[in-house]
Design a protein around this motif. Structure first.
Motif, PDB file in Angstrom:
ATOM      1  N   ALA A  99       0.814  -1.221   0.000  1.00 28.61           N
ATOM      2  CA  ALA A  99       0.000   0.000   0.000  1.00 28.61           C
ATOM      3  C   ALA A  99       0.847   1.270   0.000  1.00 28.61           C
ATOM      4  O   ALA A  99       0.558   2.226  -0.733  1.00 28.61           O
ATOM      5  N   GLU A 100       1.893   1.293   0.795  1.00 27.77           N
ATOM      6  CA  GLU A 100       2.727   2.500   0.871  1.00 27.77           C
ATOM      7  C   GLU A 100       3.488   2.736  -0.432  1.00 27.77           C
ATOM      8  O   GLU A 100       3.659   3.883  -0.859  1.00 27.77           O
ATOM      9  N   LEU A 101       3.928   1.671  -1.045  1.00 25.15           N
ATOM     10  CA  LEU A 101       4.702   1.801  -2.281  1.00 25.15           C
ATOM     11  C   LEU A 101       3.877   2.403  -3.404  1.00 25.15           C
ATOM     12  O   LEU A 101       4.385   3.197  -4.211  1.00 25.15           O
ATOM     13  N   ILE A 102       2.612   2.014  -3.508  1.00 21.10           N
ATOM     14  CA  ILE A 102       1.806   2.439  -4.658  1.00 21.10           C
ATOM     15  C   ILE A 102       0.871   3.589  -4.324  1.00 21.10           C
ATOM     16  O   ILE A 102      -0.024   3.905  -5.115  1.00 21.10           O
ATOM     17  N   HIS A 103       1.085   4.226  -3.182  1.00 17.98           N
ATOM     18  CA  HIS A 103       0.202   5.319  -2.767  1.00 17.98           C
ATOM     19  C   HIS A 103       0.046   6.374  -3.864  1.00 17.98           C
ATOM     20  O   HIS A 103      -1.069   6.834  -4.160  1.00 17.98           O
ATOM     21  N   HIS A 104       1.147   6.762  -4.491  1.00 21.69           N
ATOM     22  CA  HIS A 104       1.097   7.822  -5.503  1.00 21.69           C
ATOM     23  C   HIS A 104       0.535   7.341  -6.841  1.00 21.69           C
ATOM     24  O   HIS A 104       0.323   8.149  -7.745  1.00 21.69           O
ATOM     25  N   PHE A 105       0.298   6.047  -6.956  1.00 21.99           N
ATOM     26  CA  PHE A 105      -0.266   5.508  -8.191  1.00 21.99           C
ATOM     27  C   PHE A 105      -1.742   5.141  -8.033  1.00 21.99           C
ATOM     28  O   PHE A 105      -2.337   4.572  -8.940  1.00 21.99           O
ATOM     29  N   SER A 106      -2.311   5.446  -6.888  1.00 22.24           N
ATOM     30  CA  SER A 106      -3.679   4.998  -6.603  1.00 22.24           C
ATOM     31  C   SER A 106      -4.689   5.588  -7.585  1.00 22.24           C
ATOM     32  O   SER A 106      -5.624   4.897  -8.009  1.00 22.24           O
ATOM     33  N   GLU A 107      -4.498   6.841  -7.971  1.00 24.48           N
ATOM     34  CA  GLU A 107      -5.459   7.470  -8.882  1.00 24.48           C
ATOM     35  C   GLU A 107      -5.469   6.826 -10.268  1.00 24.48           C
ATOM     36  O   GLU A 107      -6.539   6.428 -10.757  1.00 24.48           O
ATOM     37  N   PRO A 108      -4.317   6.698 -10.949  1.00 22.00           N
ATOM     38  CA  PRO A 108      -4.365   6.044 -12.272  1.00 22.00           C
ATOM     39  C   PRO A 108      -4.792   4.583 -12.206  1.00 22.00           C
ATOM     40  O   PRO A 108      -5.489   4.104 -13.113  1.00 22.00           O
ATOM     41  N   LEU A 109      -4.421   3.873 -11.150  1.00 20.60           N
ATOM     42  CA  LEU A 109      -4.869   2.490 -11.021  1.00 20.60           C
ATOM     43  C   LEU A 109      -6.389   2.436 -10.860  1.00 20.60           C
ATOM     44  O   LEU A 109      -7.055   1.601 -11.479  1.00 20.60           O
ATOM     45  N   ALA A 110      -6.917   3.302 -10.022  1.00 17.30           N
ATOM     46  CA  ALA A 110      -8.368   3.325  -9.805  1.00 17.30           C
ATOM     47  C   ALA A 110      -9.106   3.675 -11.100  1.00 17.30           C
ATOM     48  O   ALA A 110     -10.131   3.081 -11.431  1.00 17.30           O
ATOM     49  N   ARG A 111      -8.594   4.660 -11.832  1.00 13.66           N
ATOM     50  CA  ARG A 111      -9.222   5.050 -13.107  1.00 13.66           C
ATOM     51  C   ARG A 111      -9.306   3.870 -14.064  1.00 13.66           C
ATOM     52  O   ARG A 111     -10.325   3.672 -14.735  1.00 13.66           O
ATOM     53  N   SER A 112      -8.239   3.094 -14.124  1.00 17.78           N
ATOM     54  CA  SER A 112      -8.211   1.989 -15.090  1.00 17.78           C
ATOM     55  C   SER A 112      -9.260   0.931 -14.783  1.00 17.78           C
ATOM     56  O   SER A 112      -9.671   0.176 -15.670  1.00 17.78           O
ATOM     57  N   LEU A 113      -9.689   0.863 -13.546  1.00 18.18           N
ATOM     58  CA  LEU A 113     -10.692  -0.135 -13.152  1.00 18.18           C
ATOM     59  C   LEU A 113     -12.103   0.248 -13.568  1.00 18.18           C
ATOM     60  O   LEU A 113     -13.025  -0.556 -13.442  1.00 18.18           O
ATOM     61  N   PHE A 114     -12.275   1.459 -14.050  1.00 20.94           N
ATOM     62  CA  PHE A 114     -13.611   1.939 -14.403  1.00 20.94           C
ATOM     63  C   PHE A 114     -13.800   2.114 -15.904  1.00 20.94           C
ATOM     64  O   PHE A 114     -14.594   2.927 -16.353  1.00 20.94           O
ATOM     65  N   THR A 115     -13.073   1.328 -16.696  1.00 21.75           N
ATOM     66  CA  THR A 115     -13.249   1.393 -18.161  1.00 21.75           C
ATOM     67  C   THR A 115     -14.595   0.821 -18.538  1.00 21.75           C
ATOM     68  O   THR A 115     -15.150  -0.027 -17.846  1.00 21.75           O
TER      69      THR A 115
END
Length: 220
Positions: free
Chosen positions: A204-220
């Motif tokens: 969780a700590e490692l990918i904290h700054h990537f949470s937004e693009p990862l979340a966006r990709s889940l809503f295609t």
């Protein structure tokens, strides 16, 4: 080939398989496929499974050729190579030495360097953050089955490797997961979502700054 050798000595097994390893570079598709079938029989289908220390030696020796086969023009060769890699990665003691070879090949095969196709645009022309990204229209890897196998391979990497080992490859890993989540094939999307969930739990700590693009990709 001696069964006792291939069960106890990784280097001897590699030597016994040298003909098949060399054949992966053969210009004739039939010979490449035949070699991959033999490698699959020895490394994946034979029971009992190889010990992890043997797998470690085999993977280090075969990884470059197997990864090149992921880009083979023949779909069956690509399918066999990813299946072999899945088995080896799932049983390997240390995956970190494979990352410099693995990530560039998968990034190329999935066209993951710019998942949404907007990196070249100035900020003012990029879509708003609340706009859903589009499903990938023409993945560089045309086979749904091979893309699903690659998604499963990425899941194995995330589940088997220590989270801190991803530090130098987070950009690549996140890009791969994003493009897999935006895949037109539903099963690939599901596998990507499962892997994103596992990565979020384990790192969780490692990918904290990537949470937004990862979340966006889940809503295609």
């Amino acid at each position: 080939m001696s069964e006792s050798i291939c069960r106890t000595d990784g280097q001897s097994l590699v030597e016994d398989l040298q003909r098949e390893i060399n054949a992966l570079r053969d210009p004739h598709a039939g010979k490449r496929k035949q070699a991959l079938v033999k490698l699959y029989e020895v490394l994946v289908a034979t029971k009992p499974a190889l010990r992890s220390d043997v797998v470690q030696v085999v993977l280090v020796s075969l990884q470059k050729q197997l990864l090149k086969s992921v880009e083979d023009p023949v779909e069956k060769c690509r399918e066999l190579s990813v299946n072999i890699l899945k088995e080896l990665y799932s049983r390997c003691e240390d995956l970190t030495s494979t990352f410099p070879f693995l990530f560039p090949i998968l990034m190329d095969r999935l066209g993951a360097y710019d998942p949404e196709g907007t990196s070249h645009l100035p900020d003012i022309l990029k879509p708003p953050k609340n706009q859903k990204p589009q499903v990938v229209v023409k993945p560089p890897e045309p086979s749904e089955e091979v893309r699903l196998l690659i998604a499963e391979l990425v899941n194995i990497v995330v589940c088997c490797a220590a989270p801190e080992s991803f530090t130098e490859y987070l950009d690549e890993l996140v890009s791969l997961l994003r493009v897999l989540a935006m895949d037109p094939y539903g099963q690939v999307q599901l596998e990507a979502a499962k892997t994103i969930s596992e990565l979020s739990r384990a790192a969780a700590e490692l990918i904290h700054h990537f949470s937004e693009p990862l979340a966006r990709s889940l809503f295609t």
